[in-house]
Design a protein around this motif. Structure first.
Motif, PDB file in Angstrom:
ATOM      1  N   GLY A  60       5.210  -8.108  27.078  1.00 17.34           N
ATOM      2  CA  GLY A  60       4.606  -6.943  26.434  1.00 17.34           C
ATOM      3  C   GLY A  60       5.648  -5.962  25.924  1.00 17.34           C
ATOM      4  O   GLY A  60       5.507  -5.407  24.827  1.00 17.34           O
ATOM      5  N   PHE A  61       6.706  -5.762  26.711  1.00 15.38           N
ATOM      6  CA  PHE A  61       7.751  -4.843  26.255  1.00 15.38           C
ATOM      7  C   PHE A  61       8.473  -5.390  25.033  1.00 15.38           C
ATOM      8  O   PHE A  61       8.855  -4.623  24.140  1.00 15.38           O
ATOM      9  N   VAL A  85       8.986  -4.054  39.478  1.00 10.22           N
ATOM     10  CA  VAL A  85       8.997  -4.444  38.071  1.00 10.22           C
ATOM     11  C   VAL A  85       9.839  -3.484  37.242  1.00 10.22           C
ATOM     12  O   VAL A  85      10.623  -3.905  36.378  1.00 10.22           O
ATOM     13  N   MET A  86       9.703  -2.200  37.501  1.00  8.87           N
ATOM     14  CA  MET A  86      10.473  -1.220  36.737  1.00  8.87           C
ATOM     15  C   MET A  86      11.973  -1.362  37.020  1.00  8.87           C
ATOM     16  O   MET A  86      12.793  -1.190  36.115  1.00  8.87           O
ATOM     17  N   VAL A 132       3.544 -10.671  37.374  1.00 13.44           N
ATOM     18  CA  VAL A 132       3.625  -9.245  37.046  1.00 13.44           C
ATOM     19  C   VAL A 132       4.820  -8.971  36.134  1.00 13.44           C
ATOM     20  O   VAL A 132       4.672  -8.370  35.066  1.00 13.44           O
ATOM     21  N   ASN A 133       5.988  -9.428  36.556  1.00  7.61           N
ATOM     22  CA  ASN A 133       7.197  -9.119  35.789  1.00  7.61           C
ATOM     23  C   ASN A 133       7.230  -9.835  34.441  1.00  7.61           C
ATOM     24  O   ASN A 133       7.596  -9.234  33.420  1.00  7.61           O
ATOM     25  N   MET A 167      13.108  -4.344  35.068  1.00 14.21           N
ATOM     26  CA  MET A 167      13.162  -4.019  33.649  1.00 14.21           C
ATOM     27  C   MET A 167      14.322  -3.088  33.336  1.00 14.21           C
ATOM     28  O   MET A 167      14.885  -3.144  32.241  1.00 14.21           O
ATOM     29  N   PRO A 181       4.683 -11.058  32.418  1.00 12.98           N
ATOM     30  CA  PRO A 181       3.818 -10.456  31.386  1.00 12.98           C
ATOM     31  C   PRO A 181       4.309  -9.085  30.925  1.00 12.98           C
ATOM     32  O   PRO A 181       4.190  -8.742  29.740  1.00 12.98           O
ATOM     33  N   THR A 182       4.878  -8.304  31.859  1.00 10.06           N
ATOM     34  CA  THR A 182       5.405  -7.001  31.477  1.00 10.06           C
ATOM     35  C   THR A 182       6.564  -7.144  30.503  1.00 10.06           C
ATOM     36  O   THR A 182       6.667  -6.398  29.520  1.00 10.06           O
ATOM     37  N   ALA A 183       7.447  -8.102  30.754  1.00 13.74           N
ATOM     38  CA  ALA A 183       8.585  -8.327  29.862  1.00 13.74           C
ATOM     39  C   ALA A 183       8.128  -8.778  28.479  1.00 13.74           C
ATOM     40  O   ALA A 183       8.678  -8.335  27.458  1.00 13.74           O
ATOM     41  N   CYS A 187      12.418   4.587  25.011  1.00 18.12           N
ATOM     42  CA  CYS A 187      12.240   3.572  26.055  1.00 18.12           C
ATOM     43  C   CYS A 187      12.851   3.988  27.391  1.00 18.12           C
ATOM     44  O   CYS A 187      12.369   3.562  28.446  1.00 18.12           O
ATOM     45  N   VAL A 213       5.043  -2.025  41.436  1.00 14.20           N
ATOM     46  CA  VAL A 213       5.392  -1.384  40.164  1.00 14.20           C
ATOM     47  C   VAL A 213       6.868  -0.984  40.165  1.00 14.20           C
ATOM     48  O   VAL A 213       7.571  -1.141  39.161  1.00 14.20           O
TER      49      VAL A 213
END
Length: 217
Positions: free
Chosen positions: A85-86, A162-163, A78-79, A166, A81-83, A106, A159
């Motif tokens: 993508g960001f 992950v946030m 999760v984390n 991030m 792929p999110t990183a 952002c 979520v």
């Protein structure tokens, strides 16, 4: 040639008192206009990060049907792929916008999410989390699917995790320092980096004391 006593005394550097040394350490007015807002911004960003860092693990590990074994799955599937993508999104924003606009673009979604989580999502997790559905799926799958199903079961906590991750890597590290480099000169950065580092240590102590005092974790 020899100098007289008066000339020799005049040639010696004038000794400064304590108040003079203290005044010399105070930034001039034009630098204070940048330093004070940056210091306050840095303080609250790190203050929030320390609280988020200590809260995210507790939420996820103590959630229903979850445990410590869930953390590696969140970080990997999760984390990460999110990183990635960001990173792609951040590169496109930097090509099209000024650095200050990138910072606001952002950062604001993070603030909106954390406010919504605190006042809307968390008070209603009993309704939002699909425990019955996940229990039905878990009964038909091997025990090895327990960690991924725990992420689905407690999706709002995942979520939030992950946030929070991030926020530390994106807002506190990337966005703030990019913004600070944009508005300060090299000489100003050399003078005030030590001050910001001391502020970082102060943030950790203050936020940890707050969490301990109110028994948040």
């Amino acid at each position: 040639m020899y100098m007289s006593d008066g000339e020799a005394a005049a040639a010696l550097p004038e000794k400064k008192g304590f108040l003079d040394k203290l005044k010399a350490k105070i930034p001039p007015a034009n630098e204070r206009k940048k330093l004070v807002p940056l210091a306050l911004m840095f303080f609250f960003i790190l203050f929030n990060y320390t609280i988020l860092r200590d809260t995210k693990d507790v939420l996820m590990v103590t959630a229903k049907g979850s445990g410590a074994e869930v953390i590696p799955f969140i970080k990997t599937y999760v984390n990460l792929p999110t990183a990635i993508g960001f990173t792609a999104l951040y590169s496109k924003l930097c090509d099209k916008m000024d650095q200050k606009d990138v910072f606001y673009t952002c950062t604001i979604p993070f603030l909106i999410f954390f406010a919504a989580f605190a006042f809307v999502v968390y008070p209603n997790v009993g309704v939002l989390h699909p425990h019955a559905f996940v229990d039905m799926i878990a009964a038909k799958l091997p025990e090895g699917f327990g960690a991924p199903l725990a992420i689905v079961r407690n999706w709002s906590f995942a979520v939030f995790y992950v946030m929070a991750e991030m926020w530390g890597s994106v807002v506190a590290s990337l966005l703030f320092w990019s913004f600070a480099n944009e508005v300060t000169t090299v000489e100003e950065a050399k003078k005030y980096c030590e001050f910001l580092y001391c502020l970082y240590c102060k943030c950790i102590l203050q936020s940890s004391a707050l969490l301990t005092h109110h028994h948040i974790i």
